[in-house]
Design an enzyme around this catalytic site. Structure first.
Site, PDB file in Angstrom:
ATOM      1  N   SER A 154       0.804  -1.218   0.000  1.00 25.38           N
ATOM      2  CA  SER A 154       0.000   0.000   0.000  1.00 25.38           C
ATOM      3  C   SER A 154       0.839   1.272   0.000  1.00 25.38           C
ATOM      4  CB  SER A 154      -0.947   0.017   1.210  1.00 25.38           C
ATOM      5  OG  SER A 154      -0.221  -0.061   2.425  1.00 25.38           O
TER       6      SER A 154
ATOM      7  N   ASP B 252      -3.249   8.269   7.727  1.00 27.39           N
ATOM      8  CA  ASP B 252      -4.158   7.362   8.417  1.00 27.39           C
ATOM      9  C   ASP B 252      -3.359   6.494   9.388  1.00 27.39           C
ATOM     10  OD1 ASP B 252      -2.953   5.372   6.888  1.00 27.39           O
ATOM     11  OD2 ASP B 252      -4.631   5.158   5.485  1.00 27.39           O
TER      12      ASP B 252
ATOM     13  N   HIS C  78      -0.204   5.066   7.020  1.00 33.46           N
ATOM     14  CA  HIS C  78       0.371   5.681   5.827  1.00 33.46           C
ATOM     15  C   HIS C  78       0.670   7.160   6.028  1.00 33.46           C
ATOM     16  CE1 HIS C  78      -2.197   2.251   4.468  1.00 33.46           C
ATOM     17  NE2 HIS C  78      -1.059   1.948   3.856  1.00 33.46           N
TER      18      HIS C  78
END
Length: 525
Positions: free
Chosen positions: A146, A436, A439
């Site tokens: 991610s 978040d 990240h």
């Protein structure tokens, strides 16, 4: 409960039986299915896979092609059909409008959307008129999780998706694209530096060589070095599967260009690898399969480094000669773990960061060994932990006044729950380090990308940065390696200091704490 394992050969035979009932080409179905070479499911479950006509040159774009796999008396049965799509309004010139934002957490993994956003057209605003002078790089191929996913998971049934607001709110189009950030991820900035357009995700393009000529992004949120890492999130493309995808892409280049031209093209492209965090977040720290009983952290890191070495060798044997391998960032400072471990005043969880230091040390040592083994290759290691901690320790210099709490989330440090709706987000992400739970914000991504490219703020790549690597060919890298080491003794000293520290950590072999009384919360200095 009886289980069935569907192999590609079984699926091929089944699809052959239903060929007369669908215009969906068998080779196209098999290409998609081989992303998941073995599919497991119980006798009460079916698996549905949706493939878009736009992903194949010979299919009618007005149809959605559906493939269903189910268990029938212990036998894998595959059926396929084409479903007409309702007429839609013309897409925007910048990007296809993504699915509506989620206002509440989903109760089940989201199915693959019918028309995920494709940001290929977004790249025009970032492409310079000419490639940087002297840069022979033809393309960039991205492998990872991610941290660099640019939309792969939009096409998968998984919890790990960023195709809803407020993700992407500060992106060029101010719309979600599948990137786990408020804006761009590091490879977006690096592509710009290389004079390339935004790199499209593998599942968003049609598969033609023309679509992939500037590179492809294979990264998938939730993926890990270990195949089963992140499996509780739903579908994801693992490290090994991404290597297979890039190998398939290279084979297409060989078919189109010829072997000699394709080999030159591949060797003059850069492979960017950023993966490994999920092997801790969704595997080791969750003690999946009682892994902590089998491996202390140092042994687990050795396993990861070994697997990475093998896949890097596979890339080398596929004619790859330029690779940038990213180390892992300080997950012990991530809002999720600050919340989970009850950190006071935002102090990082040293035990977690020590495991990351171990891994990064092993990977840097592994890259040095590979450089000695493959003297005609140029492989660099970029220490994301070092670069991230430099930002954290000098946050005010960079304009960050919130270093512990995520911009978007719920709970203390906004670390309890993921970012699901715009109402959960702060008004200004540019002064936050974290977007978040896990990240960083686009502002941090840009700083890290600048450091990977040229060491603009701090040197974090060894033995050279990507800018130097992109301007080198063949054994010239050995000469610059010598110069770089001579001119950067400071960082070699830091490497030696890390080596001594890692040895002490390895001897202690700390176990992951199981209760709050055993949690070791100390501030990283």
């Amino acid at each position: 409960m009886p289980r069935c394992r569907c192999f590609a050969a079984t699926i091929e035979a089944s699809v052959t039986a239903v060929k007369a009932h669908t215009p969906l080409p068998i080779d196209f179905i098999l290409k998609q299915i081989t992303v998941f070479p073995a599919i497991y499911f119980s006798s009460t479950n079916n698996i549905n896979a949706y493939f878009h006509s736009s992903n194949h040159d010979n299919l009618d774009p007005s149809f959605r092609n559906e493939l269903q796999i189910q268990l029938d008396n212990g036998v894998c049965v595959v059926s396929a059909n084409s479903v007409p799509l309702l007429p839609t309004s013309p897409p925007l010139t910048s990007t296809t409008d993504p699915s509506p934002p989620l206002t509440t957490p989903p109760s089940t993994p989201s199915p693959a959307p019918s028309l995920p956003p494709n940001d290929q057209s977004l790249s025009d605003s970032l492409v310079p008129a000419l490639r940087p002078r002297g840069s022979p790089v033809r393309a960039m191929f991205v492998i990872g999780d991610s941290t660099v996913d640019s939309g792969t998971n939009n096409f998968l049934g998984t919890f790990a998706r960023a195709d809803h607001a407020p993700y992407g709110r500060d992106f060029d189009t101010h719309k979600p694209t599948g990137r786990f950030s408020n804006g761009r991820v590091p490879v977006d900035y690096l592509a710009h530096r290389l004079g390339l357009p935004l790199i499209p995700s593998y599942l968003s393009q049609r598969g033609s060589v023309d679509d992939m000529i500037h590179g492809v992004n294979y990264a998938s949120a939730g993926a890990g070095i270990i195949f089963s890492s992140g499996s509780e999130l739903g579908q994801r493309i693992s490290f090994t599967q991404q290597i297979q995808q890039i190998t398939d892409t290279f084979q297409r280049f060989i078919t189109r260009m010829g072997e000699e031209e394709a080999a030159s093209y591949i060797s003059n492209s850069i492979i960017y690898i950023s993966i490994g965090s999920n092997d801790y977040i969704h595997y080791y720290l969750r003690n999946v399969s009682a892994v902590q009983n089998k491996y202390v952290s140092w042994e687990f890191n050795q396993l990861l480094a070994y697997l990475m070495r093998q896949e890097i060798k596979n890339l080398y044997h596929a004619n790859v000669r330029r690779m940038a391998v990213m180390g892992l960032g300080p997950i012990g400072c991530a809002p999720f773990y600050l919340w989970q471990y009850g950190s006071q005043n935002g102090t990082c969880i040293r035990m977690l960061n020590n495991m990351i230091l171990e891994f990064n040390y092993l990977m840097r040592f592994t890259i040095e060994e590979l450089r000695e083994e493959f003297t005609d290759a140029n492989i660099i290691f970029c220490d994301a932990f070092q670069g991230s901690m430099e930002i954290l320790k000098n946050s005010h210099r960079y304009g960050f006044n919130e270093t512990h709490t995520a911009c978007c989330g719920l709970g203390r440090y906004n670390g309890w729950m993921m970012c699901y709706s715009p109402g959960m987000a702060c008004s200004n992400a540019s002064n936050h380090l974290w977007w978040d739970q896990f990240h960083p914000t686009a502002a941090v991504n840009e700083i890290l990308a600048d450091n990977v490219w040229s060491g603009l703020h701090t040197s974090m790549c060894y033995p050279m940065n990507m800018k130097d690597m992109s301007n080198l060919t063949g054994k010239l890298s050995d000469f610059l390696t010598y110069i770089g080491r001579s001119a950067d003794n400071k960082h070699d000293d830091e490497f030696d200091n890390h080596y001594e520290m890692i040895n002490m950590v390895a001897q202690k072999s700390p176990e992951v704490p199981s209760s709050s009384n055993e949690r070791n919360i100390e501030k990283d200095e």
